[in-house]
Design a protein around this motif. Structure first.
Motif, PDB file in Angstrom:
ATOM      1  N   ASN A   1      40.222  -5.268  38.516  1.00 38.67           N
ATOM      2  CA  ASN A   1      38.375  -4.817  38.208  1.00 38.67           C
ATOM      3  C   ASN A   1      37.730  -3.290  38.889  1.00 38.67           C
ATOM      4  OD1 ASN A   1      37.957  -5.538  40.955  1.00 38.67           O
ATOM      5  ND2 ASN A   1      36.313  -7.252  40.161  1.00 38.67           N
ATOM      6  N   GLU A   2      37.083  -3.217  38.172  1.00 31.68           N
ATOM      7  CA  GLU A   2      36.724  -2.255  39.184  1.00 31.68           C
ATOM      8  C   GLU A   2      36.629  -2.096  40.400  1.00 31.68           C
ATOM      9  OE1 GLU A   2      35.833   0.363  37.239  1.00 31.68           O
ATOM     10  OE2 GLU A   2      37.143   0.282  35.630  1.00 31.68           O
ATOM     11  N   GLY A   3      36.407  -3.280  41.115  1.00 30.79           N
ATOM     12  CA  GLY A   3      35.719  -2.705  42.321  1.00 30.79           C
ATOM     13  C   GLY A   3      34.698  -2.428  43.330  1.00 30.79           C
ATOM     14  N   VAL A   4      34.781  -1.707  44.386  1.00 34.53           N
ATOM     15  CA  VAL A   4      33.570  -1.706  44.633  1.00 34.53           C
ATOM     16  C   VAL A   4      34.207  -0.340  45.942  1.00 34.53           C
ATOM     17  CG1 VAL A   4      31.794  -2.501  46.583  1.00 34.53           C
ATOM     18  CG2 VAL A   4      32.589  -3.545  44.745  1.00 34.53           C
TER      19      VAL A   4
ATOM     20  N   GLU B   1      30.611  -8.747  42.941  1.00 33.01           N
ATOM     21  CA  GLU B   1      31.561  -7.365  41.967  1.00 33.01           C
ATOM     22  C   GLU B   1      32.902  -7.392  42.855  1.00 33.01           C
ATOM     23  OE1 GLU B   1      28.768  -3.546  42.638  1.00 33.01           O
ATOM     24  OE2 GLU B   1      27.883  -5.179  43.443  1.00 33.01           O
ATOM     25  N   ILE B   2      33.382  -7.580  43.424  1.00 33.43           N
ATOM     26  CA  ILE B   2      34.810  -7.961  44.509  1.00 33.43           C
ATOM     27  C   ILE B   2      35.499  -8.191  43.618  1.00 33.43           C
ATOM     28  CG2 ILE B   2      36.210  -8.061  46.251  1.00 33.43           C
ATOM     29  CD1 ILE B   2      33.629  -6.867  48.164  1.00 33.43           C
ATOM     30  N   THR B   3      34.836  -9.771  43.223  1.00 29.33           N
ATOM     31  CA  THR B   3      35.903 -10.500  42.807  1.00 29.33           C
ATOM     32  C   THR B   3      35.319 -11.519  41.053  1.00 29.33           C
ATOM     33  OG1 THR B   3      33.850 -12.897  43.252  1.00 29.33           O
ATOM     34  CG2 THR B   3      35.769 -12.365  44.806  1.00 29.33           C
TER      35      THR B   3
ATOM     36  N   MET C   1      31.437  -7.067  57.767  1.00 26.77           N
ATOM     37  CA  MET C   1      32.029  -8.580  56.794  1.00 26.77           C
ATOM     38  C   MET C   1      30.648  -8.768  56.026  1.00 26.77           C
ATOM     39  SD  MET C   1      33.400 -10.964  59.036  1.00 26.77           S
ATOM     40  CE  MET C   1      32.197 -12.204  59.775  1.00 26.77           C
ATOM     41  N   ASP C   2      29.524  -8.385  56.551  1.00 27.22           N
ATOM     42  CA  ASP C   2      28.132  -8.325  56.032  1.00 27.22           C
ATOM     43  C   ASP C   2      28.361  -7.296  54.525  1.00 27.22           C
ATOM     44  OD1 ASP C   2      27.555 -10.269  57.366  1.00 27.22           O
ATOM     45  OD2 ASP C   2      25.742  -9.351  58.894  1.00 27.22           O
ATOM     46  N   ASP C   3      28.258  -6.483  55.096  1.00 25.39           N
ATOM     47  CA  ASP C   3      28.714  -5.167  53.380  1.00 25.39           C
ATOM     48  C   ASP C   3      29.583  -5.539  52.152  1.00 25.39           C
ATOM     49  OD1 ASP C   3      27.089  -3.546  54.761  1.00 25.39           O
ATOM     50  OD2 ASP C   3      28.829  -2.140  56.067  1.00 25.39           O
ATOM     51  N   VAL C   4      30.673  -6.319  53.282  1.00 20.47           N
ATOM     52  CA  VAL C   4      31.413  -7.462  51.979  1.00 20.47           C
ATOM     53  C   VAL C   4      30.855  -8.612  51.470  1.00 20.47           C
ATOM     54  CG1 VAL C   4      34.223  -8.202  51.534  1.00 20.47           C
ATOM     55  CG2 VAL C   4      33.918  -6.349  53.222  1.00 20.47           C
TER      56      VAL C   4
END
Length: 67
Positions: free
Chosen positions: A32-35, A52-54, A43-46
């Motif tokens: 995907n476009e990813g982040v 969006e990541i998945t 860890m909180d940012d992720v």
């Protein structure tokens, strides 16, 4: 399957196959476009961007070269 993959007549390169129980399948990677984070993410940012990541709803076949 392995023997055929070693022949020079095979035009296929950089592919992944699943073989077992008499079945042979080609599989493909999608992305995907990813982040993009501007700094090393915590860890909180992720976790905050996990959706969006998945998200594969607009995924495209992975485009990378082996070299």
């Amino acid at each position: 399957m392995v023997a055929y993959l070693c022949t020079e007549e095979l035009p296929e390169t950089a592919s992944v196959f699943i073989v077992g129980g008499g079945k042979v399948q080609r599989t493909a990677l999608f992305q995907n476009e990813g982040v993009t984070f501007t700094e090393v993410p915590s860890m909180d940012d992720v976790a905050a961007k996990w959706g969006e990541i998945t998200d594969l709803s607009a995924a495209q076949r992975a485009s990378f070269s082996i070299g």
